[in-house]
Design an enzyme around this catalytic site. Structure first.
Site, PDB file in Angstrom:
ATOM      1  N   CYS A   2       0.848  -1.196   0.000  1.00 30.06           N
ATOM      2  CA  CYS A   2       0.000   0.000   0.000  1.00 30.06           C
ATOM      3  C   CYS A   2       0.885   1.248   0.000  1.00 30.06           C
ATOM      4  O   CYS A   2       2.058   1.186   0.341  1.00 30.06           O
ATOM      5  CB  CYS A   2      -0.874   0.027   1.245  1.00 30.06           C
ATOM      6  SG  CYS A   2      -1.847  -1.466   1.427  1.00 30.06           S
ATOM      7  N   ARG A  27       2.214   1.204  -5.838  1.00 24.85           N
ATOM      8  CA  ARG A  27       2.343   0.359  -4.646  1.00 24.85           C
ATOM      9  C   ARG A  27       1.064  -0.409  -4.355  1.00 24.85           C
ATOM     10  O   ARG A  27       1.034  -1.247  -3.453  1.00 24.85           O
ATOM     11  CB  ARG A  27       2.697   1.224  -3.434  1.00 24.85           C
ATOM     12  CG  ARG A  27       4.010   1.955  -3.555  1.00 24.85           C
ATOM     13  CD  ARG A  27       4.255   2.770  -2.311  1.00 24.85           C
ATOM     14  NE  ARG A  27       4.486   1.915  -1.170  1.00 24.85           N
ATOM     15  CZ  ARG A  27       5.676   1.590  -0.696  1.00 24.85           C
ATOM     16  NH1 ARG A  27       6.755   2.050  -1.272  1.00 24.85           N
ATOM     17  NH2 ARG A  27       5.789   0.794   0.339  1.00 24.85           N
ATOM     18  N   TRP A  71      -3.418  -2.131  -1.563  1.00 28.90           N
ATOM     19  CA  TRP A  71      -3.216  -3.448  -2.155  1.00 28.90           C
ATOM     20  C   TRP A  71      -3.727  -4.415  -1.099  1.00 28.90           C
ATOM     21  O   TRP A  71      -3.117  -4.581  -0.044  1.00 28.90           O
ATOM     22  CB  TRP A  71      -1.732  -3.674  -2.435  1.00 28.90           C
ATOM     23  CG  TRP A  71      -1.429  -4.931  -3.183  1.00 28.90           C
ATOM     24  CD1 TRP A  71      -1.466  -5.114  -4.538  1.00 28.90           C
ATOM     25  CD2 TRP A  71      -1.023  -6.186  -2.626  1.00 28.90           C
ATOM     26  NE1 TRP A  71      -1.119  -6.409  -4.848  1.00 28.90           N
ATOM     27  CE2 TRP A  71      -0.842  -7.080  -3.707  1.00 28.90           C
ATOM     28  CE3 TRP A  71      -0.806  -6.660  -1.336  1.00 28.90           C
ATOM     29  CZ2 TRP A  71      -0.444  -8.411  -3.531  1.00 28.90           C
ATOM     30  CZ3 TRP A  71      -0.416  -7.978  -1.154  1.00 28.90           C
ATOM     31  CH2 TRP A  71      -0.235  -8.834  -2.252  1.00 28.90           C
ATOM     32  N   ASN A  97       0.183   1.114   6.177  1.00 31.33           N
ATOM     33  CA  ASN A  97       0.811   0.142   5.272  1.00 31.33           C
ATOM     34  C   ASN A  97       1.497  -0.883   6.154  1.00 31.33           C
ATOM     35  O   ASN A  97       2.224  -0.520   7.071  1.00 31.33           O
ATOM     36  CB  ASN A  97       1.836   0.848   4.375  1.00 31.33           C
ATOM     37  CG  ASN A  97       2.587  -0.140   3.504  1.00 31.33           C
ATOM     38  OD1 ASN A  97       2.031  -1.170   3.115  1.00 31.33           O
ATOM     39  ND2 ASN A  97       3.838   0.164   3.200  1.00 31.33           N
ATOM     40  N   GLY A  98       1.259  -2.177   5.870  1.00 31.44           N
ATOM     41  CA  GLY A  98       1.859  -3.243   6.678  1.00 31.44           C
ATOM     42  C   GLY A  98       0.783  -4.218   7.104  1.00 31.44           C
ATOM     43  O   GLY A  98      -0.320  -4.219   6.546  1.00 31.44           O
ATOM     44  N   GLU A 452      14.086 -14.571 -16.446  1.00 33.84           N
ATOM     45  CA  GLU A 452      13.624 -13.180 -16.333  1.00 33.84           C
ATOM     46  C   GLU A 452      12.712 -12.819 -17.515  1.00 33.84           C
ATOM     47  O   GLU A 452      11.695 -12.140 -17.344  1.00 33.84           O
ATOM     48  CB  GLU A 452      14.848 -12.248 -16.259  1.00 33.84           C
ATOM     49  CG  GLU A 452      14.556 -10.773 -16.219  1.00 33.84           C
ATOM     50  CD  GLU A 452      13.687 -10.322 -15.043  1.00 33.84           C
ATOM     51  OE1 GLU A 452      13.420 -11.109 -14.116  1.00 33.84           O
ATOM     52  OE2 GLU A 452      13.224  -9.167 -15.091  1.00 33.84           O
ATOM     53  N   LYS A 456       8.876 -11.545 -17.087  1.00 33.88           N
ATOM     54  CA  LYS A 456       8.329 -10.306 -17.671  1.00 33.88           C
ATOM     55  C   LYS A 456       7.107 -10.625 -18.517  1.00 33.88           C
ATOM     56  O   LYS A 456       6.094  -9.933 -18.445  1.00 33.88           O
ATOM     57  CB  LYS A 456       9.368  -9.597 -18.551  1.00 33.88           C
ATOM     58  CG  LYS A 456      10.517  -8.916 -17.850  1.00 33.88           C
ATOM     59  CD  LYS A 456      10.154  -7.707 -17.039  1.00 33.88           C
ATOM     60  CE  LYS A 456       9.838  -8.044 -15.624  1.00 33.88           C
ATOM     61  NZ  LYS A 456      10.878  -8.146 -14.672  1.00 33.88           N
ATOM     62  N   GLU A 459       4.002 -11.655 -16.254  1.00 33.40           N
ATOM     63  CA  GLU A 459       3.411 -10.679 -15.329  1.00 33.40           C
ATOM     64  C   GLU A 459       2.696  -9.530 -16.030  1.00 33.40           C
ATOM     65  O   GLU A 459       1.748  -8.984 -15.478  1.00 33.40           O
ATOM     66  CB  GLU A 459       4.426 -10.159 -14.306  1.00 33.40           C
ATOM     67  CG  GLU A 459       5.502  -9.263 -14.827  1.00 33.40           C
ATOM     68  CD  GLU A 459       6.476  -8.816 -13.749  1.00 33.40           C
ATOM     69  OE1 GLU A 459       6.058  -8.613 -12.607  1.00 33.40           O
ATOM     70  OE2 GLU A 459       7.666  -8.678 -14.061  1.00 33.40           O
ATOM     71  N   HIS A 475      13.336 -33.258 -20.137  1.00 34.42           N
ATOM     72  CA  HIS A 475      13.024 -34.082 -18.966  1.00 34.42           C
ATOM     73  C   HIS A 475      11.605 -33.810 -18.481  1.00 34.42           C
ATOM     74  O   HIS A 475      11.367 -33.651 -17.287  1.00 34.42           O
ATOM     75  CB  HIS A 475      14.046 -33.815 -17.848  1.00 34.42           C
ATOM     76  CG  HIS A 475      15.442 -34.176 -18.236  1.00 34.42           C
ATOM     77  ND1 HIS A 475      15.889 -35.476 -18.378  1.00 34.42           N
ATOM     78  CD2 HIS A 475      16.502 -33.403 -18.590  1.00 34.42           C
ATOM     79  CE1 HIS A 475      17.148 -35.488 -18.763  1.00 34.42           C
ATOM     80  NE2 HIS A 475      17.548 -34.227 -18.895  1.00 34.42           N
ATOM     81  N   LYS A 574       4.116  -2.935  -6.573  1.00 33.03           N
ATOM     82  CA  LYS A 574       5.561  -2.798  -6.400  1.00 33.03           C
ATOM     83  C   LYS A 574       5.906  -2.897  -4.912  1.00 33.03           C
ATOM     84  O   LYS A 574       5.095  -2.513  -4.078  1.00 33.03           O
ATOM     85  CB  LYS A 574       5.962  -1.419  -6.927  1.00 33.03           C
ATOM     86  CG  LYS A 574       7.431  -1.229  -7.106  1.00 33.03           C
ATOM     87  CD  LYS A 574       7.807  -1.334  -8.539  1.00 33.03           C
ATOM     88  CE  LYS A 574       9.273  -1.188  -8.788  1.00 33.03           C
ATOM     89  NZ  LYS A 574       9.705  -2.121  -9.834  1.00 33.03           N
TER      90      LYS A 574
END
Ligand code: F6R
Length: 579
Positions: A2, A27, A71, A97-98, A452, A456, A459, A475, A574
């Site tokens: 948040c 955020r 969030w 936030n938390g 990576e 990308k 997401e 495999h 983020k």
């Protein structure tokens, strides 16, 4: 996660806070709210995006305000679960936030004493606890209730008829901005930069009282002085600057980011001796974890220093036998898992080194040493330029350990990033758009680049994508290959070239569309590939950087063609400050 923002000054606080929240939206973006301390406290809060909210603050007036962009962790995104939260009397408003880990126990207690809860959030307990302690002294009330909270918080609190904002921090970032006749408090520096570069980063346990002209900080009830810093980031860094998305702006910043990181590192004394202290353990999450894997390959191959890489979230609970140096890599410097992993490393008597992008972030307070990556603020939820900056730090460290700085090598890398930005990827994008699944494969240090690339792609485009060490594909995952499953293969010249070509041919035999990145002019690869992309700097370490850029652009343009909300991908935010 948040974002919180508070302002006390002489300007129109609701509008200033609204604009600040827009800067913090990366955020969290499922709901938002603002409160001003009139009589009574006035609150607006809504589910949805603040950027779509228009001028929703028209009913709020005043020169003090606090706000929040959410969030969701406890309770679905909804109007009632949006912050600010209030007590039963409506005299107090809180943004947070938390996570308050013991909120269920506190809530039961408070309900037993007659408090009425309106939301499903953990945060609301704070407002009701304050209601019990508040007798006109807001600072005192906050200091009284904080010992009852377990977990993490960055809090802003206001009360009816009081022009102060009380701010408190525990395991969650909170900065204070010092303006001209105004004070700001925010989860990070981005919304404050519009107003001032003078910042103070609060420490765990700090409680601050803000008026337009005064700032008092206490810890454990005692006054504390915290150093003021002049932040070098500029307001342009947090604007899109003509680009349609922050992500593409940040991709295009990468040549400069790479050079700026190297320039800055050259003028610093790096703790390279630490890397010779036996084994090196790298802990990180997500994109930073992939960067750490590249470092492991290079450190072992070029410096013969053994390194292991651990997901920070696993390391914290399943700590292997370790000694020597533990390096935490985190763009934000606030990722809860990485912070906990470094704390664990310290408990095992290891030296700790942080590599981060954010000056004064929590990780730099935990680690024995810190190296800044100098990427400038990264706003896009999907990390791009921080990965390149992390690689710049690693390449520079390797040069420093080998005591033979190779400026030419780094200049070459810079050119390769530039060239990658100019490539036409439209055929590769066309190949990816209809896919439901895409594989990304590579070997050696190109394996983490493949991981990576897949991260990308998934997401921001929501196409399922997997990164694989190319040799592992047969495999099991081979069962998934078909004409509908493109494979992006990273195939530079070198020791593994021959075996990569064999792997690629095996895939081709299953009808898989192949997008191949290899050295320009490689006729064999051009022949096998459905789409061939020449890889700038393929014959050196520069190829790792240009391949990264190409895969970022492939993900970006695919997501854009699919109409995705690139800067605000579904369910993500983020800076993951919760475990
Ligand atoms: C992916 C992404 C995340 C972060 C991860 C770690 O694009 O951004 O995977 O890399 O959350 O973040 P930091 O580096 O801030 O610890």
């Amino acid at each position: 996660m948040c974002g919180i923002f508070g302002y006390t000054g002489t300007g129109r606080a609701p509008e200033i806070v609204l604009e600040g929240l827009k800067r913090l939206e990366y955020r969290g973006y499922d709901s938002f709210g603002i409160a001003v301390p009139g009589t009574p406290v006035q609150v607006i809060k809504k589910q949805g995006r603040i950027s779509d909210a228009g001028q929703c603050t028209y009913s709020l007036h005043g020169t003090v305000a606090i706000g929040h962009t959410r969030w969701a962790t406890h309770g679905v995104p909804s109007d009632v679960n949006a912050h600010p939260h209030q007590d039963c009397t409506g005299k107090i408003a809180v943004v947070h936030n938390g996570i308050i880990e013991n909120y269920a126990v506190l809530k039961r207690e408070l309900m037993g004493r007659g408090h009425v809860f309106t939301s499903e959030t953990d945060t609301e307990v704070i407002a009701h606890l304050l209601e019990e302690s508040y007798n006109g002294d807001l600072l005192g009330a906050v200091e009284t209730i904080l010992p009852r909270l377990e977990g993490s918080y960055a809090l802003l609190v206001i009360a009816e008829g009081d022009r102060r904002i009380i701010a408190a921090r525990q395991h969650s970032p909170l900065v204070i901005g010092i303006g001209d006749g105004a004070m700001f408090a925010a989860s990070d520096m981005t919304p404050v930069l519009e107003h001032t570069r003078r910042m103070i980063v609060l420490e765990d346990g700090d409680v601050a009282s803000l008026t337009p002209d005064t700032l008092e900080i206490f810890n454990g009830g005692n006054p504390r002085k915290r150093d003021e810093e002049i932040v070098q980031w500029s307001v342009e860094d947090v604007r899109k600057g003509g680009f349609p998305h922050f992500m593409i702006k940040e991709i295009f910043e990468q040549p400069d980011v790479f050079s700026a990181a190297i320039r800055a590192l050259r003028s610093e004394e790096l703790p390279t001796r630490l890397l010779n202290a036996g084994q090196v353990v790298l802990v990180a999450c997500g994109t930073s974890y992939h960067a750490a894997l590249v470092f492991k390959y290079l450190l072992e191959e070029q410096c013969r220093i053994p390194a292991r890489v651990e997901y920070a979230s696993e390391f914290r609970y399943f700590t292997p036998p370790i000694e020597g140096l533990v390096i935490g890599i985190t763009q934000s410097g606030e990722t809860a898992d990485t912070l906990m992993a470094l704390r664990m490393a310290a408990l095992h008597n290891c030296s700790t080194l942080a590599i981060t992008n954010v000056m004064g972030s929590s990780v730099s307070r935990i680690a024995d040493h810190t190296i800044l990556m100098h990427a400038g603020p990264e706003i896009s939820v999907a990390a791009t330029k921080s990965f390149i900056a992390e690689l710049a730090v690693f390449l520079h460290l390797i040069d420093a350990i080998r005591e033979g700085g190779c400026a030419a090598r780094l200049d070459h890398a810079h050119r390769a990033i530039d060239e990658a930005l100019l490539l036409d990827l439209s055929s590769a994008v066309k190949c990816c758009i209809p896919a439901q699944d895409i594989f990304f494969v590579g070997r050696g240090p190109y394996y983490p680049i493949a991981l990576e690339g897949a991260l990308k792609m998934k997401e921001i485009s929501y196409i399922h994508a997997e990164g694989y060490a190319a040799g592992e594909i047969k495999h099991g995952p081979f069962a998934l290959l078909s004409e509908a499953t493109p494979v992006v293969a990273l195939c530079p010249p070198g020791d593994t070239y021959g075996v990569m070509v064999s792997n690629i041919r095996e895939m081709k035999a299953r009808g898989t569309p192949l997008i191949i990145l290899g050295e320009g002019g490689d006729r064999d690869l051009e022949e096998i590939a459905d789409v061939f992309i020449p890889l700038p700097g393929a014959d050196s370490v520069a190829g790792l950087l240009s391949a990264t850029v190409i895969l970022q652009l492939l993900a970006y343009h695919t997501a854009d063609a699919l109409g995705r909300d690139i800067d605000k991908p579904r369910n993500l935010a983020k800076s993951v400050t919760v475990e």
